[in-house]
Design a protein around this motif. Structure first.
Motif, PDB file in Angstrom:
ATOM      1  N   LEU A  57     -55.739 -14.064  44.030  1.00  0.00           N
ATOM      2  CA  LEU A  57     -55.381 -13.305  42.835  1.00  0.00           C
ATOM      3  C   LEU A  57     -54.884 -11.908  43.209  1.00  0.00           C
ATOM      4  O   LEU A  57     -55.110 -11.431  44.322  1.00  0.00           O
ATOM      5  CB  LEU A  57     -56.588 -13.196  41.898  1.00  0.00           C
ATOM      6  N   SER A  58     -54.225 -11.263  42.241  1.00  0.00           N
ATOM      7  CA  SER A  58     -53.645  -9.937  42.513  1.00  0.00           C
ATOM      8  C   SER A  58     -53.932  -8.945  41.392  1.00  0.00           C
ATOM      9  O   SER A  58     -53.152  -8.046  41.125  1.00  0.00           O
ATOM     10  CB  SER A  58     -52.123 -10.074  42.700  1.00  0.00           C
ATOM     11  N   GLY A  59     -55.071  -9.116  40.734  1.00  0.00           N
ATOM     12  CA  GLY A  59     -55.429  -8.247  39.628  1.00  0.00           C
ATOM     13  C   GLY A  59     -55.627  -9.051  38.357  1.00  0.00           C
ATOM     14  O   GLY A  59     -55.801 -10.272  38.400  1.00  0.00           O
ATOM     15  N   CYS A  60     -55.577  -8.391  37.211  1.00  0.00           N
ATOM     16  CA  CYS A  60     -55.872  -9.050  35.939  1.00  0.00           C
ATOM     17  C   CYS A  60     -54.927  -8.543  34.853  1.00  0.00           C
ATOM     18  O   CYS A  60     -55.146  -7.470  34.279  1.00  0.00           O
ATOM     19  CB  CYS A  60     -57.326  -8.804  35.544  1.00  0.00           C
ATOM     20  N   GLY A  61     -53.865  -9.297  34.600  1.00  0.00           N
ATOM     21  CA  GLY A  61     -52.896  -8.886  33.593  1.00  0.00           C
ATOM     22  C   GLY A  61     -51.480  -9.074  34.096  1.00  0.00           C
ATOM     23  O   GLY A  61     -51.166  -8.697  35.229  1.00  0.00           O
ATOM     24  N   VAL A  62     -50.618  -9.658  33.267  1.00  0.00           N
ATOM     25  CA  VAL A  62     -49.296 -10.073  33.732  1.00  0.00           C
ATOM     26  C   VAL A  62     -48.457  -8.926  34.283  1.00  0.00           C
ATOM     27  O   VAL A  62     -47.720  -9.107  35.264  1.00  0.00           O
ATOM     28  CB  VAL A  62     -48.519 -10.792  32.597  1.00  0.00           C
ATOM     29  N   TYR A  63     -48.537  -7.726  33.709  1.00  0.00           N
ATOM     30  CA  TYR A  63     -47.630  -6.653  34.106  1.00  0.00           C
ATOM     31  C   TYR A  63     -48.097  -5.853  35.310  1.00  0.00           C
ATOM     32  O   TYR A  63     -47.301  -5.111  35.907  1.00  0.00           O
ATOM     33  CB  TYR A  63     -47.388  -5.703  32.927  1.00  0.00           C
ATOM     34  N   ASP A  64     -49.375  -5.966  35.676  1.00  0.00           N
ATOM     35  CA  ASP A  64     -49.847  -5.220  36.850  1.00  0.00           C
ATOM     36  C   ASP A  64     -50.805  -6.028  37.716  1.00  0.00           C
ATOM     37  O   ASP A  64     -51.378  -5.491  38.662  1.00  0.00           O
ATOM     38  CB  ASP A  64     -50.510  -3.903  36.432  1.00  0.00           C
ATOM     39  N   GLY A  65     -50.953  -7.313  37.426  1.00  0.00           N
ATOM     40  CA  GLY A  65     -51.877  -8.145  38.192  1.00  0.00           C
ATOM     41  C   GLY A  65     -51.492  -9.608  38.109  1.00  0.00           C
ATOM     42  O   GLY A  65     -50.316  -9.955  38.031  1.00  0.00           O
ATOM     43  N   THR A  66     -52.489 -10.474  38.120  1.00  0.00           N
ATOM     44  CA  THR A  66     -52.268 -11.916  38.002  1.00  0.00           C
ATOM     45  C   THR A  66     -52.032 -12.297  36.546  1.00  0.00           C
ATOM     46  O   THR A  66     -52.678 -11.770  35.643  1.00  0.00           O
ATOM     47  CB  THR A  66     -53.505 -12.682  38.530  1.00  0.00           C
ATOM     48  N   GLU A  67     -51.119 -13.243  36.322  1.00  0.00           N
ATOM     49  CA  GLU A  67     -50.899 -13.775  34.980  1.00  0.00           C
ATOM     50  C   GLU A  67     -52.102 -14.662  34.642  1.00  0.00           C
ATOM     51  O   GLU A  67     -52.345 -15.669  35.290  1.00  0.00           O
ATOM     52  CB  GLU A  67     -49.605 -14.591  34.951  1.00  0.00           C
ATOM     53  N   LEU A  68     -52.862 -14.269  33.629  1.00  0.00           N
ATOM     54  CA  LEU A  68     -54.141 -14.924  33.338  1.00  0.00           C
ATOM     55  C   LEU A  68     -53.994 -16.391  32.966  1.00  0.00           C
ATOM     56  O   LEU A  68     -54.801 -17.224  33.375  1.00  0.00           O
ATOM     57  CB  LEU A  68     -54.881 -14.181  32.215  1.00  0.00           C
ATOM     58  N   HIS A  69     -52.973 -16.725  32.183  1.00  0.00           N
ATOM     59  CA  HIS A  69     -52.799 -18.113  31.777  1.00  0.00           C
ATOM     60  C   HIS A  69     -52.506 -19.007  32.983  1.00  0.00           C
ATOM     61  O   HIS A  69     -52.968 -20.148  33.059  1.00  0.00           O
ATOM     62  CB  HIS A  69     -51.671 -18.231  30.751  1.00  0.00           C
ATOM     63  N   GLU A  70     -51.734 -18.482  33.924  1.00  0.00           N
ATOM     64  CA  GLU A  70     -51.439 -19.260  35.126  1.00  0.00           C
ATOM     65  C   GLU A  70     -52.714 -19.478  35.947  1.00  0.00           C
ATOM     66  O   GLU A  70     -52.981 -20.587  36.417  1.00  0.00           O
ATOM     67  CB  GLU A  70     -50.380 -18.553  35.967  1.00  0.00           C
ATOM     68  N   ALA A  71     -53.483 -18.420  36.136  1.00  0.00           N
ATOM     69  CA  ALA A  71     -54.720 -18.544  36.908  1.00  0.00           C
ATOM     70  C   ALA A  71     -55.677 -19.521  36.242  1.00  0.00           C
ATOM     71  O   ALA A  71     -56.298 -20.363  36.902  1.00  0.00           O
ATOM     72  CB  ALA A  71     -55.383 -17.180  37.069  1.00  0.00           C
ATOM     73  N   PHE A  88     -60.065 -15.332  46.074  1.00  0.00           N
ATOM     74  CA  PHE A  88     -59.900 -14.132  46.899  1.00  0.00           C
ATOM     75  C   PHE A  88     -58.978 -13.136  46.211  1.00  0.00           C
ATOM     76  O   PHE A  88     -58.148 -13.496  45.378  1.00  0.00           O
ATOM     77  CB  PHE A  88     -59.269 -14.491  48.250  1.00  0.00           C
ATOM     78  N   ALA A  89     -59.108 -11.866  46.587  1.00  0.00           N
ATOM     79  CA  ALA A  89     -58.174 -10.816  46.185  1.00  0.00           C
ATOM     80  C   ALA A  89     -58.298  -9.674  47.179  1.00  0.00           C
ATOM     81  O   ALA A  89     -59.366  -9.461  47.770  1.00  0.00           O
ATOM     82  CB  ALA A  89     -58.464 -10.323  44.765  1.00  0.00           C
ATOM     83  N   PRO A  90     -57.212  -8.924  47.391  1.00  0.00           N
ATOM     84  CA  PRO A  90     -57.298  -7.783  48.318  1.00  0.00           C
ATOM     85  C   PRO A  90     -58.116  -6.643  47.736  1.00  0.00           C
ATOM     86  O   PRO A  90     -58.030  -6.343  46.544  1.00  0.00           O
ATOM     87  CB  PRO A  90     -55.829  -7.369  48.491  1.00  0.00           C
ATOM     88  N   ASN A  91     -58.910  -6.013  48.564  1.00  0.00           N
ATOM     89  CA  ASN A  91     -59.746  -4.885  48.145  1.00  0.00           C
ATOM     90  C   ASN A  91     -58.956  -3.595  48.339  1.00  0.00           C
ATOM     91  O   ASN A  91     -59.199  -2.799  49.243  1.00  0.00           O
ATOM     92  CB  ASN A  91     -61.038  -4.867  48.958  1.00  0.00           C
ATOM     93  N   VAL A  92     -57.969  -3.388  47.460  1.00  0.00           N
ATOM     94  CA  VAL A  92     -57.072  -2.228  47.531  1.00  0.00           C
ATOM     95  C   VAL A  92     -56.824  -1.710  46.121  1.00  0.00           C
ATOM     96  O   VAL A  92     -57.022  -2.430  45.140  1.00  0.00           O
ATOM     97  CB  VAL A  92     -55.718  -2.600  48.180  1.00  0.00           C
ATOM     98  N   PRO A  93     -56.377  -0.462  45.992  1.00  0.00           N
ATOM     99  CA  PRO A  93     -56.002   0.040  44.664  1.00  0.00           C
ATOM    100  C   PRO A  93     -54.759  -0.672  44.153  1.00  0.00           C
ATOM    101  O   PRO A  93     -53.880  -1.057  44.928  1.00  0.00           O
ATOM    102  CB  PRO A  93     -55.701   1.532  44.916  1.00  0.00           C
ATOM    103  N   GLN A  94     -54.671  -0.852  42.828  1.00  0.00           N
ATOM    104  CA  GLN A  94     -53.449  -1.384  42.243  1.00  0.00           C
ATOM    105  C   GLN A  94     -52.310  -0.389  42.457  1.00  0.00           C
ATOM    106  O   GLN A  94     -52.522   0.811  42.556  1.00  0.00           O
ATOM    107  CB  GLN A  94     -53.609  -1.595  40.738  1.00  0.00           C
ATOM    108  N   MET A  95     -51.085  -0.927  42.489  1.00  0.00           N
ATOM    109  CA  MET A  95     -49.922  -0.044  42.586  1.00  0.00           C
ATOM    110  C   MET A  95     -49.909   0.933  41.426  1.00  0.00           C
ATOM    111  O   MET A  95     -49.667   2.138  41.601  1.00  0.00           O
ATOM    112  CB  MET A  95     -48.641  -0.871  42.581  1.00  0.00           C
ATOM    113  N   HIS A  96     -50.160   0.412  40.206  1.00  0.00           N
ATOM    114  CA  HIS A  96     -50.355   1.246  39.028  1.00  0.00           C
ATOM    115  C   HIS A  96     -51.006   0.399  37.951  1.00  0.00           C
ATOM    116  O   HIS A  96     -51.194  -0.802  38.121  1.00  0.00           O
ATOM    117  CB  HIS A  96     -49.042   1.876  38.517  1.00  0.00           C
ATOM    118  N   VAL A  97     -51.381   1.037  36.854  1.00  0.00           N
ATOM    119  CA  VAL A  97     -52.025   0.345  35.744  1.00  0.00           C
ATOM    120  C   VAL A  97     -51.078   0.369  34.550  1.00  0.00           C
ATOM    121  O   VAL A  97     -50.536   1.428  34.204  1.00  0.00           O
ATOM    122  CB  VAL A  97     -53.359   1.021  35.368  1.00  0.00           C
TER     123      VAL A  97
END
Length: 245
Positions: A57-71, A88-97
Motif C-alpha cells: 500500500l501507499s497511503g489511504c486515499g486516491v489523491y495522495d495514497g492507495t485507492e481504497l476501493h482497489e485495495a 506492507f507500506a513504506p515507513n516514510v512521510p507522504q509527499m503531501h496531504v
C-alpha cells in the motif's frame, strides 16, 4: 493495478532498492522497523494453505495514497481465493496531504505512509523494508496517486514497466474516447520506458507469462464500480493461478 509473482521478486526488490533511494525532503526507508505482524489468513475457512501474497500500500486515499476501493477489492478476491496475505507500506512521510473534499493540498498537514496504510489494513501492517521475496509467492500493488507520489514515479503498472525491461502491462485503452479513459496518455509513458502496452477492457486482466506480471486498468476507466471490482477479480485470479505453478 499491478501484480508481480515473487519468482522475479529479487529483480524487483533490487530495482526498488535504488528507486526508494532518499529523495530531498523525504525521510529514507528505515533499515529496521516494527516487528513484522504474523500473516493473517483473510479467508480462514480455506480448505488448504493458499498462495502467500504481499499487498503493498501507499497511503489511504486516491489523491495522495492507495485507492481504497482497489485495495478492498483485492482483499476480497484474495480472501475468496484462500490466499495468505501480509500487508506492507513504506515507513516514510507522504509527499503531501490532499483534502479530498477539495482536491487540493492541505499545506499544514503531514502524514506517514505506513500509519495511513494501517487504516486499510486494520492495523495489521509491516514496514516495507521488512518485505522478503523469499517469503511470498506474489506481490500486488493497488493503484491510486500514492503509488506515484509515495512509491515510484507513476501508477502501479508503470512500476513494473520501470523495473522489468520489455514487460507487458495494461492500463486500459490508448485513446480517451470522450473521457471514458481520462488517463489514456499513460500508455505512451509505458512505451517510452521500453515496455509493451496491451489494450484491455476494464473487466479484463493482462498476463505477461514471461515476466509473471498481471495488470488490470481499474480506475483508469470512468465506469461503474462493479466493473472495476470484476477487473480486479480477474487480475487476482490470474495471480493465484501463476502462484500455483
Amino acid at each position: 493495478m499491478a501484480a508481480v509473482r515473487a519468482l522475479l521478486a529479487p529483480r524487483l526488490v533490487a530495482a526498488a532498492a535504488s528507486t526508494f533511494a532518499p529523495v530531498p525532503g523525504l525521510r529514507p526507508l528505515l533499515l529496521t522497523g516494527p516487528v513484522p505482524a504474523p500473516r493473517a489468513a483473510f479467508h480462514g475457512s480455506a480448505p488448504r494453505p493458499g498462495a502467500r501474497v504481499a499487498l503493498v500500500l501507499s497511503g489511504c486515499g486516491v489523491y495522495d495514497g492507495t485507492e481504497l476501493h482497489e485495495a478492498s477489492a483485492v482483499l476480497v478476491h484474495l480472501s475468496r481465493g484462500g490466499a495468505e496475505v501480509q500487508i506492507f507500506a513504506p515507513n516514510v512521510p507522504q509527499m503531501h496531504v490532499i483534502d479530498h473534499t477539495k482536491g487540493q493540498p492541505s499545506e499544514s498537514e503531514t502524514r506517514n505512509v505506513l500509519a495511513e496504510s494501517a487504516r486499510i489494513a486494520r492495523g495489521k501492517i509491516t514496514d516495507l523494508a521488512q518485505l522478503s521475496a523469499a517469503n511470498h509467492d506474489a506481490a500486488i500493488f493497488p493503484g491510486g496517486f500514492g503509488a506515484a507520489k509515495n512509491l515510484l514515479c507513476c501508477i502501479a503498472p508503470v512500476l513494473a514497466a520501470k523495473v522489468l525491461p520489455g514487460v507487458e502491462v495494461t492500463v486500459g485503452h490508448e485513446q480517451e474516447e470522450g473521457g471514458k479513459w481520462p488517463y489514456a496518455g499513460t500508455a505512451e509513458a509505458i512505451k517510452a520506458m521500453g515496455a509493451k502496452h496491451c489494450v484491455k477492457g476494464v473487466t479484463e486482466a493482462h498476463v505477461d507469462q514471461k515476466n509473471k506480471v498481471v495488470t488490470t486498468p481499474a480506475f483508469m476507466c470512468e465506469t461503474a464500480l462493479h466493473h472495476i471490482h470484476d477487473g480486479i477479480g480477474a487480475m487476482v485470479t490470474k495471480v493465484l493461478e501463476l502462484a500455483r505453478k
